[in-house]
Design a protein around this motif. Structure first.
Motif, mmCIF file in Angstrom:
data_model
loop_
_atom_site.group_PDB
_atom_site.id
_atom_site.type_symbol
_atom_site.label_atom_id
_atom_site.label_comp_id
_atom_site.label_asym_id
_atom_site.label_seq_id
_atom_site.Cartn_x
_atom_site.Cartn_y
_atom_site.Cartn_z
ATOM 1 N N GLY A 1 0.824 -1.208 0.000
ATOM 2 C CA GLY A 1 0.000 0.000 0.000
ATOM 3 C C GLY A 1 0.854 1.253 0.000
ATOM 4 N N VAL A 2 1.887 1.277 0.873
ATOM 5 C CA VAL A 2 2.755 2.452 0.962
ATOM 6 C C VAL A 2 3.494 2.668 -0.358
ATOM 7 C CG1 VAL A 2 4.816 3.388 2.093
ATOM 8 C CG2 VAL A 2 3.039 2.306 3.457
ATOM 9 N N GLY A 3 3.982 1.558 -0.947
ATOM 10 C CA GLY A 3 4.715 1.669 -2.204
ATOM 11 C C GLY A 3 3.853 2.249 -3.303
ATOM 12 N N ILE A 4 2.613 1.749 -3.409
ATOM 13 C CA ILE A 4 1.714 2.254 -4.451
ATOM 14 C C ILE A 4 1.339 3.704 -4.164
ATOM 15 C CG2 ILE A 4 -0.575 1.967 -5.467
ATOM 16 C CD1 ILE A 4 -0.171 -1.065 -5.054
ATOM 17 N N TYR A 5 1.168 4.013 -2.863
ATOM 18 C CA TYR A 5 0.860 5.389 -2.487
ATOM 19 C C TYR A 5 2.001 6.315 -2.898
ATOM 20 C CZ TYR A 5 0.131 9.451 0.510
ATOM 21 O OH TYR A 5 -0.024 10.718 0.978
ATOM 22 N N LEU A 6 3.242 5.877 -2.635
ATOM 23 C CA LEU A 6 4.407 6.704 -3.000
ATOM 24 C C LEU A 6 4.455 6.915 -4.499
ATOM 25 C CD1 LEU A 6 7.330 5.438 -0.743
ATOM 26 C CD2 LEU A 6 6.235 7.664 -0.722
ATOM 27 N N LEU A 7 4.113 5.873 -5.241
ATOM 28 C CA LEU A 7 4.117 5.977 -6.700
ATOM 29 C C LEU A 7 3.067 6.984 -7.165
ATOM 30 C CD1 LEU A 7 4.505 4.972 -9.645
ATOM 31 C CD2 LEU A 7 2.940 3.137 -9.095
ATOM 32 N N TRP A 8 1.867 6.874 -6.609
ATOM 33 C CA TRP A 8 0.760 7.731 -7.014
ATOM 34 C C TRP A 8 0.978 9.151 -6.539
ATOM 35 C CZ3 TRP A 8 -2.886 7.531 -10.421
ATOM 36 C CH2 TRP A 8 -3.963 8.397 -10.325
ATOM 37 N N ASN B 1 2.470 15.018 -6.676
ATOM 38 C CA ASN B 1 2.482 16.289 -5.959
ATOM 39 C C ASN B 1 3.332 16.304 -4.702
ATOM 40 O OD1 ASN B 1 0.677 17.887 -7.589
ATOM 41 N ND2 ASN B 1 -0.903 16.453 -6.949
ATOM 42 N N GLU B 2 3.587 15.133 -4.128
ATOM 43 C CA GLU B 2 4.303 15.078 -2.850
ATOM 44 C C GLU B 2 5.530 14.184 -3.022
ATOM 45 O OE1 GLU B 2 3.419 16.671 -0.069
ATOM 46 O OE2 GLU B 2 1.644 17.567 -0.999
ATOM 47 N N PRO B 3 6.402 14.145 -1.997
ATOM 48 C CA PRO B 3 7.561 13.258 -2.111
ATOM 49 C C PRO B 3 7.158 11.814 -2.382
ATOM 50 C CG PRO B 3 7.874 14.736 -0.284
ATOM 51 C CD PRO B 3 6.484 14.978 -0.795
ATOM 52 N N GLY B 4 7.920 11.148 -3.215
ATOM 53 C CA GLY B 4 7.642 9.757 -3.559
ATOM 54 C C GLY B 4 8.008 9.543 -5.005
ATOM 55 N N GLY B 5 7.859 8.324 -5.489
ATOM 56 C CA GLY B 5 8.168 8.082 -6.887
ATOM 57 C C GLY B 5 8.533 6.641 -7.132
ATOM 58 N N ALA B 6 8.934 6.362 -8.384
ATOM 59 C CA ALA B 6 9.187 4.981 -8.777
ATOM 60 C C ALA B 6 10.346 4.385 -7.999
ATOM 61 C CB ALA B 6 9.469 4.930 -10.274
ATOM 62 N N PHE B 7 11.440 5.152 -7.825
ATOM 63 C CA PHE B 7 12.607 4.609 -7.140
ATOM 64 C C PHE B 7 12.286 4.340 -5.668
ATOM 65 C CE2 PHE B 7 14.934 6.925 -10.585
ATOM 66 C CZ PHE B 7 15.400 5.786 -11.200
ATOM 67 N N GLN B 8 11.601 5.294 -5.039
ATOM 68 C CA GLN B 8 11.288 5.144 -3.626
ATOM 69 C C GLN B 8 10.302 4.004 -3.405
ATOM 70 O OE1 GLN B 8 11.438 7.862 -5.456
ATOM 71 N NE2 GLN B 8 11.676 9.737 -4.269
ATOM 72 N N GLY B 9 9.200 3.991 -4.202
ATOM 73 C CA GLY B 9 8.194 2.943 -4.063
ATOM 74 C C GLY B 9 8.779 1.569 -4.365
ATOM 75 N N GLY B 10 9.581 1.495 -5.439
ATOM 76 C CA GLY B 10 10.197 0.231 -5.826
ATOM 77 C C GLY B 10 11.132 -0.284 -4.745
ATOM 78 N N ALA B 11 11.897 0.627 -4.130
ATOM 79 C CA ALA B 11 12.843 0.212 -3.091
ATOM 80 C C ALA B 11 12.101 -0.382 -1.897
ATOM 81 C CB ALA B 11 13.701 1.405 -2.662
ATOM 82 N N ILE B 12 10.955 0.223 -1.540
ATOM 83 C CA ILE B 12 10.204 -0.298 -0.388
ATOM 84 C C ILE B 12 9.617 -1.669 -0.715
ATOM 85 C CG2 ILE B 12 8.071 0.075 0.921
ATOM 86 C CD1 ILE B 12 8.877 2.988 1.126
ATOM 87 N N LEU B 13 9.105 -1.838 -1.948
ATOM 88 C CA LEU B 13 8.572 -3.143 -2.336
ATOM 89 C C LEU B 13 9.671 -4.207 -2.298
ATOM 90 C CD1 LEU B 13 6.213 -2.199 -5.308
ATOM 91 C CD2 LEU B 13 5.602 -2.694 -2.947
ATOM 92 N N ALA B 14 10.881 -3.836 -2.782
ATOM 93 C CA ALA B 14 11.989 -4.794 -2.781
ATOM 94 C C ALA B 14 12.367 -5.165 -1.344
ATOM 95 C CB ALA B 14 13.184 -4.200 -3.518
#
Lengths: 331, 115
Positions: free
Chosen positions: A203-210, A214-227
């Protein structure tokens, strides 16, 4: 800006202590533990500096690097004694220390002599066309629009790194599964965490992606948490690594670069050129690219931590029977 | 001049670069070299982030371009580390030694020059 307070000085002291610990610890295992502390504390510094996007990435990836070093240290305990004998002599160590201090002093000088006003084109760029990207988070705008080519290449380099790590495997194990066979841990706290956290983290990873629009987050951050969640479940023995020859794994690995390149080349037909997004469609295009990239980053990081295959492929893979037969013939 | 939060962390970054560089050159164990390399990397990213903070302008808390570079650089550092660890483990599996020298190390200490 107000001067540094006790939090700042405390963080500096703790980080230096952790970094020195990572250097002087006798056992490599202890040094790796010091490094994990170092990485997490540095993450706090990035929060203090107001660069939350960097903090998210640094803390997650720093912990992963620590896990990588820890697992390597446990596998290499045997050679530690012999290696210590190769330490350079005191005279050379002194010379190296002096030169390293000179490097530090040079950087410190640059830090203490800032250009005033600091040279930046950010306000001009933001005033002219940030709104055109349809993205509110300037870091995402840089990663996905202004410097999209860099982000694409980073994705490709991650892919190359996975191929390079896999190629460290002996020929007989090619196409097999990386890492140790999963053993269900008796450690109930670990198993509990490994069951509890991944759904939340997904959930957090997808939230970061979405949210990165507008806010901090993104593919690298979300992907790292999923990994990171994959590694947790893997350590608890709840899942097993996929064979590196599996088609679904390979598709997941290339999905980011493929979608990114498709969007890039589509720019020739639909917009002004390579990696140009069609006007009015910037935001949906960026979300689609980011989603594919998150998948790629997550799978790539997990595979980098798993390392090269260590177990032969149990059912022979359809794609590579000749190579396997050849290896069997050699033995 | 007064010491600001930004320059304090910049100085920390400078110190970490020197410390990591020293470890990279002096530590004999390849795994310790990789670790020192990551300490040095952390320091470099910090200096770069301080540069980003310097460029704070418009409504940004920090210049987004250096931030984006640091994020991608962190990913690159992990990829490089993973590759280095894989190469080292293979070397250990093949030779049973963790040395970067062509021959087994001599038993006397102190003469070691290159590493």
């Amino acid at each position: 800006m107000s001067g540094p307070g006790p939090i700042e000085f405390g963080l500096v002291v703790l980080i230096m202590a952790a970094a020195i610990r990572a250097h002087v610890a006798q056992a490599t295992f202890a040094a790796a533990l010091g490094f994990i502390a170092y990485g997490l504390l540095l993450g706090l510094v990035w929060v203090r500096l107001g660069t939350v996007d960097v903090a998210l990435t640094a803390a997650t990836v720093g912990a992963m690097t620590g896990v990588l070093l820890l697992s390597a240290a446990t596998r290499m305990r045997a050679g530690e004694r012999a290696a210590i004998l190769e330490r350079p002599g005191p005279a050379l160590r002194g010379l190296i220390a002096v030169l390293c201090i000179a490097v530090s002093a040079a950087i410190a000088l640059v830090v203490l002599m800032p250009a005033d006003p600091a040279p930046t084109l950010a306000p001009a760029a933001a005033a002219n066309n940030l709104h055109a990207t349809g993205v509110g988070n300037p870091v995402t705008a840089v990663l996905m629009a202004y410097r999209a080519i860099d982000t694409l290449l980073v994705n490709v380099v991650l892919l190359i790194a996975v191929v390079a790590v896999w190629s460290m495997a002996p020929d007989s194990l090619w196409g097999g599964r990386p890492g140790p066979t999963p053993v269900r841990q008796d450690n109930e706290a670990l198993t509990f965490l490994a069951r509890l956290l991944p759904p939340i983290a997904v959930g957090v990873g997808i939230y970061l992606l979405w949210n990165d629009i507008n806010e901090p987050g993104g593919a690298f951050q979300g992907g790292a948490i999923l990994a990171a969640m994959w590694i947790l479940a893997r350590m608890a023995g709840l899942v097993d690594a996929p064979a590196i020859g599996r088609l679904s794994l390979r598709l997941a690995l290339v999905s980011g670069p493929v979608v990114f390149l498709t969007a890039g080349f589509a720019g020739f037909a639909l917009a002004e050129g390579f990696l140009a997004y069609p006007s009015g469609w910037e935001r949906p295009v960026i979300i689609v690219i980011n989603s594919a990239m998150t998948l790629t980053v997550a799978v790539t990081l997990a595979m980098l931590l798993e390392g090269p295959p260590t177990r032969p492929p149990s059912p022979p893979l359809a794609g590579m029977p000749t190579a396997q037969d050849a290896k069997r013939g050699e033995r | 001049m007064t010491l600001t939060i930004t320059s304090l962390y910049g100085l920390l970054g400078a110190a970490l670069v020197g410390l990591g560089l020293y470890g990279l050159l002096v530590q004999p164990h390849p795994l310790r070299k990789i670790l020192a390399f990551n300490v040095m990397g952390g320091g470099l990213f910090l200096v770069f982030d301080v540069v980003a903070r310097r460029g704070a302008a418009a409504w940004f808390p920090a210049d987004p371009v250096p931030q984006a570079f640091v994020i991608t650089a962190i990913m690159m550092a992990l990829a490089g580390t993973a590759l280095a660890v894989a190469i080292m483990l293979r070397l250990f599996a093949e030779t049973g030694r963790v040395t970067l020298r062509p021959e087994p190390p001599a038993s006397s200490d102190g003469q070691g020059g290159d590493s």
